[in-house]
Design a protein around this motif. Structure first.
Motif, PDB file in Angstrom:
ATOM      1  N   UNK A 160      30.507  66.377  38.354  1.00  0.00           N
ATOM      2  CA  UNK A 160      31.441  65.849  37.360  1.00  0.00           C
ATOM      3  C   UNK A 160      32.716  65.331  38.021  1.00  0.00           C
ATOM      4  N   UNK A 161      33.199  66.048  39.032  1.00  0.00           N
ATOM      5  CA  UNK A 161      34.421  65.603  39.711  1.00  0.00           C
ATOM      6  C   UNK A 161      34.193  64.283  40.454  1.00  0.00           C
ATOM      7  N   UNK A 162      33.039  64.167  41.119  1.00  0.00           N
ATOM      8  CA  UNK A 162      32.735  62.909  41.796  1.00  0.00           C
ATOM      9  C   UNK A 162      32.637  61.761  40.793  1.00  0.00           C
ATOM     10  N   UNK A 163      31.957  62.020  39.674  1.00  0.00           N
ATOM     11  CA  UNK A 163      31.813  60.980  38.664  1.00  0.00           C
ATOM     12  C   UNK A 163      33.166  60.590  38.084  1.00  0.00           C
ATOM     13  N   UNK A 164      34.044  61.578  37.859  1.00  0.00           N
ATOM     14  CA  UNK A 164      35.375  61.284  37.310  1.00  0.00           C
ATOM     15  C   UNK A 164      36.159  60.394  38.256  1.00  0.00           C
ATOM     16  N   UNK A 165      36.093  60.687  39.551  1.00  0.00           N
ATOM     17  CA  UNK A 165      36.804  59.852  40.514  1.00  0.00           C
ATOM     18  C   UNK A 165      36.262  58.425  40.517  1.00  0.00           C
ATOM     19  N   UNK A 166      34.939  58.305  40.352  1.00  0.00           N
ATOM     20  CA  UNK A 166      34.346  56.977  40.317  1.00  0.00           C
ATOM     21  C   UNK A 166      34.780  56.217  39.067  1.00  0.00           C
ATOM     22  N   UNK A 167      34.816  56.903  37.919  1.00  0.00           N
ATOM     23  CA  UNK A 167      35.282  56.267  36.682  1.00  0.00           C
ATOM     24  C   UNK A 167      36.718  55.785  36.855  1.00  0.00           C
ATOM     25  N   UNK A 168      37.541  56.640  37.463  1.00  0.00           N
ATOM     26  CA  UNK A 168      38.940  56.266  37.692  1.00  0.00           C
ATOM     27  C   UNK A 168      39.022  55.036  38.597  1.00  0.00           C
ATOM     28  N   UNK A 169      38.228  55.030  39.671  1.00  0.00           N
ATOM     29  CA  UNK A 169      38.237  53.884  40.581  1.00  0.00           C
ATOM     30  C   UNK A 169      37.777  52.609  39.877  1.00  0.00           C
ATOM     31  N   UNK A 170      36.757  52.749  39.016  1.00  0.00           N
ATOM     32  CA  UNK A 170      36.255  51.585  38.295  1.00  0.00           C
ATOM     33  C   UNK A 170      37.314  51.026  37.359  1.00  0.00           C
ATOM     34  N   UNK A 171      38.070  51.916  36.720  1.00  0.00           N
ATOM     35  CA  UNK A 171      39.125  51.445  35.818  1.00  0.00           C
ATOM     36  C   UNK A 171      40.240  50.759  36.602  1.00  0.00           C
ATOM     37  N   UNK A 172      40.580  51.321  37.755  1.00  0.00           N
ATOM     38  CA  UNK A 172      41.596  50.668  38.582  1.00  0.00           C
ATOM     39  C   UNK A 172      41.110  49.300  39.050  1.00  0.00           C
ATOM     40  N   UNK A 173      39.819  49.223  39.416  1.00  0.00           N
ATOM     41  CA  UNK A 173      39.267  47.937  39.857  1.00  0.00           C
ATOM     42  C   UNK A 173      39.289  46.929  38.716  1.00  0.00           C
ATOM     43  N   UNK A 174      38.973  47.410  37.496  1.00  0.00           N
ATOM     44  CA  UNK A 174      39.004  46.517  36.339  1.00  0.00           C
ATOM     45  C   UNK A 174      40.427  46.015  36.088  1.00  0.00           C
ATOM     46  N   UNK A 175      41.403  46.921  36.192  1.00  0.00           N
ATOM     47  CA  UNK A 175      42.800  46.512  36.003  1.00  0.00           C
ATOM     48  C   UNK A 175      43.230  45.521  37.080  1.00  0.00           C
ATOM     49  N   UNK A 176      42.762  45.750  38.328  1.00  0.00           N
ATOM     50  CA  UNK A 176      43.111  44.835  39.416  1.00  0.00           C
ATOM     51  C   UNK A 176      42.480  43.468  39.188  1.00  0.00           C
ATOM     52  N   UNK A 177      41.227  43.446  38.681  1.00  0.00           N
ATOM     53  CA  UNK A 177      40.578  42.168  38.388  1.00  0.00           C
ATOM     54  C   UNK A 177      41.338  41.415  37.303  1.00  0.00           C
ATOM     55  N   UNK A 178      41.779  42.159  36.279  1.00  0.00           N
ATOM     56  CA  UNK A 178      42.526  41.516  35.204  1.00  0.00           C
ATOM     57  C   UNK A 178      43.852  40.975  35.714  1.00  0.00           C
ATOM     58  N   UNK A 179      44.524  41.755  36.571  1.00  0.00           N
ATOM     59  CA  UNK A 179      45.791  41.288  37.147  1.00  0.00           C
ATOM     60  C   UNK A 179      45.551  40.054  38.010  1.00  0.00           C
ATOM     61  N   UNK A 180      44.437  40.055  38.752  1.00  0.00           N
ATOM     62  CA  UNK A 180      44.117  38.903  39.600  1.00  0.00           C
ATOM     63  C   UNK A 180      43.835  37.679  38.738  1.00  0.00           C
ATOM     64  N   UNK A 181      43.128  37.891  37.604  1.00  0.00           N
ATOM     65  CA  UNK A 181      42.849  36.773  36.704  1.00  0.00           C
ATOM     66  C   UNK A 181      44.145  36.183  36.153  1.00  0.00           C
ATOM     67  N   UNK A 182      45.066  37.058  35.773  1.00  0.00           N
ATOM     68  CA  UNK A 182      46.341  36.580  35.242  1.00  0.00           C
ATOM     69  C   UNK A 182      47.112  35.825  36.318  1.00  0.00           C
ATOM     70  N   UNK A 183      47.092  36.360  37.562  1.00  0.00           N
ATOM     71  CA  UNK A 183      47.781  35.658  38.650  1.00  0.00           C
ATOM     72  C   UNK A 183      47.175  34.282  38.884  1.00  0.00           C
ATOM     73  N   UNK A 184      45.837  34.194  38.798  1.00  0.00           N
ATOM     74  CA  UNK A 184      45.176  32.903  38.983  1.00  0.00           C
ATOM     75  C   UNK A 184      45.600  31.925  37.898  1.00  0.00           C
ATOM     76  N   UNK A 185      45.620  32.400  36.644  1.00  0.00           N
ATOM     77  CA  UNK A 185      45.980  31.512  35.544  1.00  0.00           C
ATOM     78  C   UNK A 185      47.438  31.079  35.654  1.00  0.00           C
ATOM     79  N   UNK A 186      48.304  32.006  36.053  1.00  0.00           N
ATOM     80  CA  UNK A 186      49.706  31.645  36.223  1.00  0.00           C
ATOM     81  C   UNK A 186      49.886  30.650  37.363  1.00  0.00           C
ATOM     82  N   UNK A 187      49.109  30.841  38.423  1.00  0.00           N
ATOM     83  CA  UNK A 187      49.201  29.916  39.548  1.00  0.00           C
ATOM     84  C   UNK A 187      48.764  28.520  39.140  1.00  0.00           C
ATOM     85  N   UNK A 188      47.690  28.435  38.345  1.00  0.00           N
ATOM     86  CA  UNK A 188      47.238  27.136  37.854  1.00  0.00           C
ATOM     87  C   UNK A 188      48.283  26.531  36.920  1.00  0.00           C
TER      88      UNK A 188
END
Length: 553
Positions: A294-322
């Protein structure tokens, strides 16, 4: 003792995943190679101003593939480093046009997830051994940590359920995740590995209590546990075994009262298992294994959420750059070419996009110009600025008188935005004989430099968009050869240095009186503020009247 015997995977040409914000596509590479650019006919056509017409290509090289930049204007990156050529490895991330531009993943590892699960079935060990199951999950989690895809997380959650079902002998397993304050069913399987459609027949009170208290609830035999029998849902569903373990992320440390203390974050979700038969031989070792999983899975869920947030931030940066590139291109590409008049300007937003703009055009022997400062900063100001720029340019081109144009813009803003957004600005015209006409709409007074002296032209009216029916009048002046008229936004005079001093009107007047060009004026502002970030957009526009005599020579 467990052993791992991988089975061979089919050999095929690698795939290429294209990612731009939430958009994703995959392409199969071919022995002929793969071309990328803005030009039609490419293997991948990307309509982004940062992408060159012939940007890059991926070609076979030995046993692998080679990435080549084709002399692109804005460059190509591999794993964050700009490259001309690079031998690609599975999982390499390619960014195009900017380090935060559209991305390509070469031979993405996520395509191997299902095959890896199949290979894990080759792990052997003693029957009913928790060690073999834990090794399977640990191996898969190690791979999944390297993956950056929602499907990888889903595979892990399913693997988590299947492993814990075999470990505990339970009949059903569920993983719930907390998202935006709501508990969402993320994955569910029965002992046969079949998906479970609903979660109506589980003990919801056990899940909510486990999450609220961050405590494990392990009832290996509900008939022998008074606490379990007190839960109506367990009795109604005739559940003999119920296990619920919160998915806790790693401990974080924070500074409180000048001391560091460890505190667990709120649970990200819960692993829930149940059965209509009591668990047999469920020991503390089983509980410890469940904790570890459960602890390993929780860390993975947390990492996935951070990755999703980073992807969204990257998308916003791309749109702002355009958006920033589009806004930059909306500025005049060529200055009016009249021998009597020279026009120059610059605009520097404090964010990627801004609310300042200027525009100009020549009609016969007259130059027309507008400098506008939309209140506020960022995207909302930039959207309104783009709308006003198109409107003003079209009416200047049609020869609408300046005062009439100012009134039209004011009416437009008042009717559409009801005073919620406004702008200040100056509309001006200058002909080859030096006749200047301007309308000041609540803006910073223009500066007229003549013979080493600087005069402020203080005539002005109301800002645009505040008062419906506001009237605007133009002012006329006669310029002499050598005169310079400078228009600025308040972002210039209100620039601060590290001592919290404003650049101010006096410094601006002194720099203009010294004969400074637009470039030198902007440099003086930048030197004054030093490392302090700009808090407002900074825009300058200058008319230099050379005069008919200069033109004749």
């Amino acid at each position: 003792m467990a052993s791992f015997a991988p089975s061979p995977l089919p050999v095929e040409a690698p795939r290429l995943r294209y990612i731009a914000g939430e958009e994703q596509h995959e392409f199969q590479l071919s022995p002929a190679g793969f071309t990328i650019g803005r030009r039609s006919g490419k293997g991948l056509v990307i309509l982004d101003p940062r992408i060159s017409r012939d940007h890059a290509e991926i070609v076979p090289s030995g046993d692998g593939y080679l990435l080549r930049d084709l002399g692109s204007r804005h460059g190509t990156w591999v794993n964050g480093a700009r490259v001309e050529t690079a031998q690609l490895k599975p999982g390499d991330e390619i960014a195009l046009g900017a380090s935060d531009g559209p991305r390509l993943i070469f031979a993405p590892l996520t395509g191997m997830a299902r095959d890896f699960l199949r290979q894990l079935s080759m792990v052997t060990g003693e029957e009913d051994s928790g060690a073999a199951d834990l090794q399977k999950l640990s191996l898969f989690l190690e791979l999944a940590r390297k993956l950056d895809s929602p499907s990888a997380l889903e595979d892990v959650l399913v693997s988590l359920i299947e492993t814990t079902l075999r470990l505990t002998g339970a009949e059903r397993g569920y993983v719930f995740l907390q998202e935006a304050g709501e508990l969402r069913l993320a994955a569910a399987r029965n002992r046969a590995g079949e998906p479970i459609a609903g979660d109506q027949s589980i003990s919801r009170s056990t899940i909510h209590d486990a999450l609220a208290s961050a405590t494990d609830f392990i009832f290996s035999d509900t008939a022998a546990n008074s606490g379990a029998l007190a839960r109506q849902s367990i009795v109604d569903q005739n559940l003999r075994m119920v296990l619920c373990i919160p998915l806790r992320p790693r401990l974080v440390r924070e500074e409180v009262m000048q001391s560091l203390i460890a505190r667990p974050e709120a649970a990200l979700g819960a692993l829930y298992l149940d059965s209509h038969a009591a668990a047999r031989g469920f020991s503390s070792l089983n509980a410890d294994l469940l904790h570890a999983i459960a602890n390993q899975a929780a860390n993975l869920v947390e990492n996935a959420r951070l990755a999703r947030a980073e992807r969204e931030a990257r998308r916003i940066r791309q749109e702002l750059s355009i958006a920033a590139e589009i806004q930059r291109r909306l500025l005049p590409l060529e200055w009016p070419a009249l021998p009597e008049i020279e026009l120059r300007g610059s605009s520097l937003p404090c964010q990627q996009v801004g609310g300042d703009f200027f525009d100009c055009l020549a009609a016969g022997s007259t130059v027309y110009a507008a400098l506008i400062d939309v209140a506020g900063k960022g995207i909302s100001a930039a959207l309104l600025a783009a709308s006003l720029q198109g409107m003003i340019y079209a009416q200047l081109l049609a020869g609408v008188p300046l005062a009439t144009l100012a009134a039209a813009v004011n009416t437009y803003l008042c009717q559409r935005l009801s005073g919620e957004k406004y702008a200040t600005g100056i509309l001006a015209s200058l002909d080859a004989q030096g006749r200047l006409e301007y309308v000041n709409c609540g803006h910073v007074p223009p500066l007229l430099a003549r013979g080493g002296a600087v005069e402020r032209l203080r005539e002005g009216g109301m800002p645009l968009g505040l008062f419906a029916g506001a009237e605007y009048a133009s002012t006329a002046r006669q310029l002499l050869p050598g005169d310079r008229l400078l228009l600025v936004t308040d972002g210039v005079t209100e620039v601060e240095n590290d001592c919290h001093e404003f650049f101010g009107e006096e410094r601006l007047e002194a720099a203009l009186a010294a004969g400074g060009s637009i470039a030198s004026l902007q440099a003086a502002v930048d030197t004054f503020r030093g490392p302090v970030a700009m808090l407002d957009d900074c825009t300058l526009l200058e008319f230099h009247f050379r005069g008919p005599a200069t033109a004749a020579r």
